[in-house]
Design a protein around this motif. Structure first.
Motif, PDB file in Angstrom:
ATOM      1  N   SER A 106       0.838  -1.213   0.000  1.00 59.91           N
ATOM      2  CA  SER A 106       0.000   0.000   0.000  1.00 59.91           C
ATOM      3  C   SER A 106       0.864   1.250   0.000  1.00 59.91           C
ATOM      4  N   PHE A 107       1.976   1.191   0.703  1.00 60.18           N
ATOM      5  CA  PHE A 107       2.927   2.305   0.730  1.00 60.18           C
ATOM      6  C   PHE A 107       3.434   2.591  -0.679  1.00 60.18           C
ATOM      7  N   LEU A 108       3.799   1.532  -1.389  1.00 60.03           N
ATOM      8  CA  LEU A 108       4.312   1.704  -2.751  1.00 60.03           C
ATOM      9  C   LEU A 108       3.250   2.274  -3.673  1.00 60.03           C
ATOM     10  N   ILE A 109       2.044   1.747  -3.554  1.00 58.89           N
ATOM     11  CA  ILE A 109       0.975   2.228  -4.427  1.00 58.89           C
ATOM     12  C   ILE A 109       0.708   3.704  -4.156  1.00 58.89           C
ATOM     13  N   THR A 110       0.667   4.065  -2.887  1.00 57.27           N
ATOM     14  CA  THR A 110       0.410   5.466  -2.540  1.00 57.27           C
ATOM     15  C   THR A 110       1.521   6.354  -3.067  1.00 57.27           C
ATOM     16  N   LEU A 111       2.743   5.876  -2.996  1.00 57.76           N
ATOM     17  CA  LEU A 111       3.861   6.630  -3.566  1.00 57.76           C
ATOM     18  C   LEU A 111       3.617   6.898  -5.045  1.00 57.76           C
ATOM     19  N   TYR A 112       3.207   5.873  -5.771  1.00 62.23           N
ATOM     20  CA  TYR A 112       2.967   6.015  -7.207  1.00 62.23           C
ATOM     21  C   TYR A 112       1.801   6.975  -7.485  1.00 62.23           C
ATOM     22  N   LEU A 142       0.772   9.376  -5.624  1.00 69.15           N
ATOM     23  CA  LEU A 142       1.233  10.740  -5.319  1.00 69.15           C
ATOM     24  C   LEU A 142       2.102  11.277  -6.453  1.00 69.15           C
ATOM     25  N   LEU A 143       2.934  10.420  -6.998  1.00 64.59           N
ATOM     26  CA  LEU A 143       3.771  10.845  -8.125  1.00 64.59           C
ATOM     27  C   LEU A 143       2.920  11.226  -9.326  1.00 64.59           C
ATOM     28  N   GLY A 196       4.272  14.591  -9.686  1.00 67.62           N
ATOM     29  CA  GLY A 196       5.386  14.488 -10.636  1.00 67.62           C
ATOM     30  C   GLY A 196       6.754  14.474  -9.991  1.00 67.62           C
ATOM     31  N   LYS A 197       6.816  14.651  -8.688  1.00 69.14           N
ATOM     32  CA  LYS A 197       8.131  14.679  -8.059  1.00 69.14           C
ATOM     33  C   LYS A 197       8.022  14.284  -6.593  1.00 69.14           C
ATOM     34  N   ILE A 198       9.174  13.929  -6.027  1.00 69.89           N
ATOM     35  CA  ILE A 198       9.293  13.684  -4.588  1.00 69.89           C
ATOM     36  C   ILE A 198      10.274  14.733  -4.086  1.00 69.89           C
ATOM     37  N   GLY A 199       9.778  15.747  -3.437  1.00 64.24           N
ATOM     38  CA  GLY A 199      10.661  16.814  -2.964  1.00 64.24           C
ATOM     39  C   GLY A 199      11.383  17.436  -4.139  1.00 64.24           C
ATOM     40  N   THR A 200      12.717  17.393  -4.119  1.00 60.62           N
ATOM     41  CA  THR A 200      13.510  17.983  -5.197  1.00 60.62           C
ATOM     42  C   THR A 200      13.890  16.948  -6.262  1.00 60.62           C
ATOM     43  N   GLY A 254      -0.922  11.991   6.568  1.00 64.80           N
ATOM     44  CA  GLY A 254      -0.254  10.691   6.490  1.00 64.80           C
ATOM     45  C   GLY A 254       0.409  10.466   5.146  1.00 64.80           C
ATOM     46  N   CYS A 255      -0.237  10.927   4.090  1.00 63.12           N
ATOM     47  CA  CYS A 255       0.335  10.776   2.745  1.00 63.12           C
ATOM     48  C   CYS A 255       1.570  11.657   2.588  1.00 63.12           C
TER      49      CYS A 255
END
Lengths: 315, 281
Positions: free
Chosen positions: A88-94, A96-97, A101-105, A276-277
């Motif tokens: 679920s963590f991985l899916i949420t990461l995707y 969110l991307l 379109g990015k994770i931080g910088t 949480g996200c």
């Protein structure tokens, strides 16, 4: 039936591993030559130079070779018991991307496992035929880790390939109980190859009727991981943090974390809340930063009995 | 010098309309590029031109169609260029992704192309509703969204995978940022957007509708090697039975406009093409 002598090549799914546009020109091709096709012909609609090196599905260990040939491949190992929330963590990461379109910088720069990401994401998407459901249990039938790829470019323009492991929690329970267990082979691979780790505490199990056993398993895992990290970065995640865990249990786990993983920071992640996200994104960005700054000290090898290596040139 | 464009667009984004109206504008010199000689073979656009002349939208291009049209053009610097404009059914791109195999005619097209032109119709982009959508906001359209999420890929993922495949077939590595092929993202049917959306400008619309795809382009192409344009080939909505009298009277060559990357508007529908090929001449 394999059409190629090479164990690294899967000509019906990807292009020739040796780089031949026409797979039948490759010396390792079993299925016959261009002039003398055999019954093991490739599908008739397969044309020269028409396939790519990846299938889009989750990578196996062999599939890492083409990726690793273009630069150092960073592996992030997701560690935790079954149903802890790793997938679920991985899916949420995707997801969110897809929205940011990015994770931080770190800006998204590609992926060779988009089919796999989309298949996983479908579990957390609404439809009339497919109401939202958390992903099914990650099967432990295979012994090979399943790897999901993302590429990023950092603020300095540096390209970076990252793979995340998506594996059954049972592997880690077995490994925590006995590091040499045959059934823990996949877990050992992850522990050996990962550049960093995310360790998951399943708040739902720690809050439930079997919370005693869940605590014991997690503490065993923390101890085992602490002995194996060799200074590699670890982030500790309280998954499903919307579910309350009794303070006593939390304190015991935190103590174990402090004793055996003192460098790990604790993060509360939940896919059911915006905060949480955002914590999830923070975890990944922290890990990326820590991987990029973590350096093994250089140790010059000492060869006292090799005059050649001691030679420093003549004047 | 020959410039072959790799035109990429799924079904219903308006590739044929754009090509047909470009042709009309080139023929009356209402354009940035000028035709040197009359076009030899107009068959790829005849059907579309006929419908447009009657104030109607052209029918869908057949999925198995492959037809290139050659235009002999010159730029405002009097540089001559042979532009090869492809016409094909957008379903072919879906087939490429589904099968992960590139047909031979596409291999040639990819390898001979010197510039890439992507057409995206922003009004057709429907984000898939997911658990994060529920967390961030609940809408009254959830029931509608439920029927639209039929096990399909997110549009971002679709475009990214397509471009990754094309770059691989072309043998282009993007460990270092790409300068060639030059890339135009054309946001078609710009007139379908709301006034508020149009105010944002092409780049912001692209980033808001397709954030992951925009990041992919931004990560992998040099800043000066890609640009985003708004395109309204018809200037207004036409349907297959509209018979728009005003459109009939003025004709396709007097309609249509582009929105440049800086947000300003121009009636010169071929400005994105001029931008694409100017680096080659």
């Amino acid at each position: 039936m394999s059409l190629c002598k090479s164990k690294l090549c899967f000509p019906t799914e990807t292009s020739c591993f040796e780089g031949h546009a026409d797979v039948k020109q490759c010396s390792k091709w079993i299925g016959g030559t261009s002039n003398n096709p055999t019954a093991n012909e490739l599908p008739s609609d397969l044309l020269i130079g028409s396939q790519v090196m990846w299938t889009g599905r989750a990578l196996g260990t062999i599939d890492l070779l083409p990726l690793s040939s273009r630069g150092y491949l960073k592996v992030i190992g997701l560690i935790g018991p079954a149903n802890a929330g790793k997938t679920s963590f991985l899916i949420t990461l995707y997801l969110l991307l897809l929205k940011e379109g990015k994770i931080g910088t770190y800006t998204f720069a590609g992926s060779t496992t988009l089919s796999a990401w989309e298949l996983l994401a479908s579990h957390l998407r609404h439809s009339a035929q497919h109401p939202l459901s958390f992903p099914p249990h990650t099967t432990s039938m295979e012994r090979v880790p399943s790897l999901l790829h993302l590429a990023f470019r950092d603020e300095h323009g540096k390209y970076q390939d990252v793979v995340f492991t998506d594996t059954p929690g049972e592997w880690f329970i077995k490994w925590a109980a006995s590091a040499a267990d045959v059934a823990a082979e996949g877990a050992r691979w992850i522990i050996e190859k990962s550049d960093s780790f995310i360790l998951f505490a399943d708040s739902s199990a720690l809050a439930g009727a079997q919370r005693g056993a869940a605590r014991q398993n997690l503490v065993d895992l923390i101890r085992r991981l602490g002995a194996e990290t060799k200074n590699r970065p670890v982030e500790f995640v309280w998954a499903k943090s919307d579910l309350p865990v009794k303070q006593e249990i939390k304190d015991q786990i935190t103590k174990a974390r402090q004793d055996f993983l003192p460098e790990a920071s604790e993060n509360a992640v939940s896919v059911l809340s915006e905060t949480g996200c955002h914590e999830l994104v923070k975890v990944i960005e922290l890990l990326f930063n820590r991987i990029n700054t973590h350096k093994e000290p250089l140790r010059e090898p000492y060869h006292p009995n090799t005059p050649f290596l001691a030679y420093r040139g003549s004047k | 010098m020959t410039s072959r464009i790799l035109l990429l667009g799924p079904p219903n984004v308006g590739k044929t309309h754009y090509g047909a109206v470009l042709l009309e504008k080139w023929q009356v010199n209402n354009s940035a590029l000028k035709l040197i000689t009359p076009v030899e073979d107009l068959t790829a656009f005849n059907e579309a031109r006929h419908y447009l002349s009657e104030g109607k939208a052209a029918p869908h291009t057949s999925g198995d169609r492959h037809k290139d049209t050659h235009f002999a053009l010159k730029t405002n610097m009097d540089k001559e260029i042979n532009l090869v404009w492809p016409d094909y059914g957008g379903e072919q791109l879906n087939s490429v992704l589904a099968s992960r195999r590139i047909p031979s005619e596409w291999c040639s097209r990819i390898q001979e192309a010197t510039t890439w032109f992507i057409l995206i119709r922003p009004s057709l982009i429907q984000p898939l509703t997911d658990i994060l959508t529920s967390v961030a906001s609940r809408t009254n359209d959830q029931d509608k969204a439920r029927t639209e999420n039929e096990r399909r890929w997110d549009t971002n993922a679709w475009w990214i995978e397509l471009l990754q495949i094309l770059l691989a077939v072309e043998g282009i590595s993007y460990i270092n940022k790409i300068s060639k092929p030059r890339l135009v993202i054309g946001l078609s049917c710009w007139d379908e957007l709301s006034p508020e959306e149009r105010q944002l400008g092409p780049l912001e619309i692209f980033k808001s509708k397709l954030p992951l795809f925009a990041s992919f382009i931004e990560s992998n192409w040099n800043m000066n090697s890609w640009s985003v344009w708004g395109i309204s080939a018809l200037g207004k909505h036409l349907s297959d039975n509209s018979s728009d009298e005003n459109y009939i009277d003025s004709g396709p060559a007097e309609n249509g406009y582009v929105v440049k990357p800086d947000g300003s508007q121009s009636l010169l529908l071929d400005l994105p093409l001029e931008w694409l090929i100017e680096s080659q001449v």
